[in-house]
Design an enzyme around this catalytic site. Structure first.
Site, PDB file in Angstrom:
ATOM      1  N   GLU A  24       0.826  -1.211   0.000  1.00  0.00           N
ATOM      2  CA  GLU A  24       0.000   0.000   0.000  1.00  0.00           C
ATOM      3  C   GLU A  24       0.860   1.261   0.000  1.00  0.00           C
ATOM      4  O   GLU A  24       0.512   2.256  -0.645  1.00  0.00           O
ATOM      5  CB  GLU A  24      -0.959  -0.005   1.188  1.00  0.00           C
ATOM      6  CG  GLU A  24      -1.996  -1.121   1.172  1.00  0.00           C
ATOM      7  CD  GLU A  24      -2.953  -1.046  -0.014  1.00  0.00           C
ATOM      8  OE1 GLU A  24      -2.937  -0.042  -0.745  1.00  0.00           O
ATOM      9  OE2 GLU A  24      -3.710  -2.012  -0.226  1.00  0.00           O
ATOM     10  N   CYS A  82     -17.743   1.325 -20.315  1.00  0.00           N
ATOM     11  CA  CYS A  82     -19.075   1.071 -19.747  1.00  0.00           C
ATOM     12  C   CYS A  82     -19.689  -0.233 -20.241  1.00  0.00           C
ATOM     13  O   CYS A  82     -20.404  -0.912 -19.497  1.00  0.00           O
ATOM     14  CB  CYS A  82     -20.005   2.245 -20.063  1.00  0.00           C
ATOM     15  SG  CYS A  82     -19.527   3.793 -19.249  1.00  0.00           S
ATOM     16  N   CYS A 112     -25.885   1.976 -12.901  1.00  0.00           N
ATOM     17  CA  CYS A 112     -25.052   3.173 -12.794  1.00  0.00           C
ATOM     18  C   CYS A 112     -25.872   4.438 -13.012  1.00  0.00           C
ATOM     19  O   CYS A 112     -26.474   4.633 -14.082  1.00  0.00           O
ATOM     20  CB  CYS A 112     -23.922   3.097 -13.815  1.00  0.00           C
ATOM     21  SG  CYS A 112     -22.854   4.556 -13.826  1.00  0.00           S
TER      22      CYS A 112
END
Length: 279
Positions: free
Chosen positions: A27, A189, A198
């Site tokens: 991270e 998309c 969405c």
């Protein structure tokens, strides 16, 4: 919004049993850095320093050297300090508690919750830039997220399943969705598993302003000069006279600013006229 389907791309820090220290290091490295650049350096780092105590036992200069070309080298210094704190405060074990994680150097809301969720399996909202973009589009119906805010954690928490394992899966899948499908430019998309849910797509994918602060260009910047100074010191066999450090740099004032800022950040140190990496 149902949990997005997990992506097929495999990364080491999401593999079972990778360990809290490995997750924490990954991270740190992944902040503003592409995955492809992180993986080989992460593997080398963990081979050399498989535990926080192993890193804490070395000089900070070694962490700065091993950071190589990842950029934002203060992260290397912060990670070394966090390793010392883990050794001294937590008997060498990365803590599980979010507040204890937040008390470590260089760890903020995202990293603390990522370690707790992905390494220990606890139920926490994990929100990075990719998650925020998915939430902005799928839930709020806007093309771009606003500036980071604490309410982002609340928004993600409201969507998480109750079961900790499922919550961790959704955290990871949402981040991955934002990274490989719901990208900032030209989102895919048609490949999105939640396209029918969405809000942004339902509204016709309207263009909305991007209010986030833009990062300054790297080429010709003070950041580039700082990187050149660090590179020179990494390659040196010992301390370097400050006057000789980057003596041929095209902008002497920028060179001096870079050296002074690195001294201020603790990334380099000076002994009189000699400059070296932190000891």
């Amino acid at each position: 919004m149902p949990s997005p389907a997990p992506a097929e791309r495999r990364v080491p820090w999401r593999e079972p049993g990778f360990g809290a220290w490995g997750v924490l290091v990954s991270e740190f490295m992944l902040q503003q850095t592409q995955v492809a650049r992180v993986v080989p350096l992460l593997e080398a780092w963990l081979a050399r320093w498989p535990t926080p105590s192993a890193l804490a036992g070395e000089a900070p200069a070694e962490a700065v050297k091993a950071w190589a070309n990842l950029g934002y080298p203060r992260r290397a210094l912060w990670l070394h300090r966090a390793a010392v704190e883990i050794r001294d405060r937590h008997d060498g074990v990365v803590p599980r508690d979010v507040d204890a994680l937040l008390a470590l150097t260089g760890i903020g809301d995202y990293t603390a919750r990522a370690v707790a969720a992905f390494a220990y399996g606890d139920r926490h909202p994990v929100v990075d830039t990719n998650t925020r973009r998915v939430l902005a589009r799928a839930v709020d119906g806007t093309e771009h997220p606003g500036p980071p805010h604490r309410r982002d954690l609340d928004a993600m928490a409201a969507l998480l399943p109750e079961a900790a394992e499922e919550a961790a899966l959704m955290n990871a899948a949402t981040m991955e969705l934002g990274q490989v499908v719901c990208v900032a430019r030209s989102p895919r998309c048609d490949a999105c598993p939640i396209r029918d849910l969405c809000a942004w797509r339902a509204a016709g994918a309207p263009s909305t302003p991007d209010l986030r602060r833009k990062q300054a260009r790297y080429e010709g910047s003070d950041r580039q000069a700082r990187g050149a100074v660090l590179r020179a010191l990494r390659d040196a066999t010992g301390p370097v006279p400050q006057a000789a450090l980057l003596a041929g740099w095209h902008d002497a004032a920028q060179r001096d600013r870079a050296i002074l800022s690195l001294l201020s950040d603790g990334l380099i140190e000076s002994d009189g006229e000699l400059v070296h990496l932190p000891r």
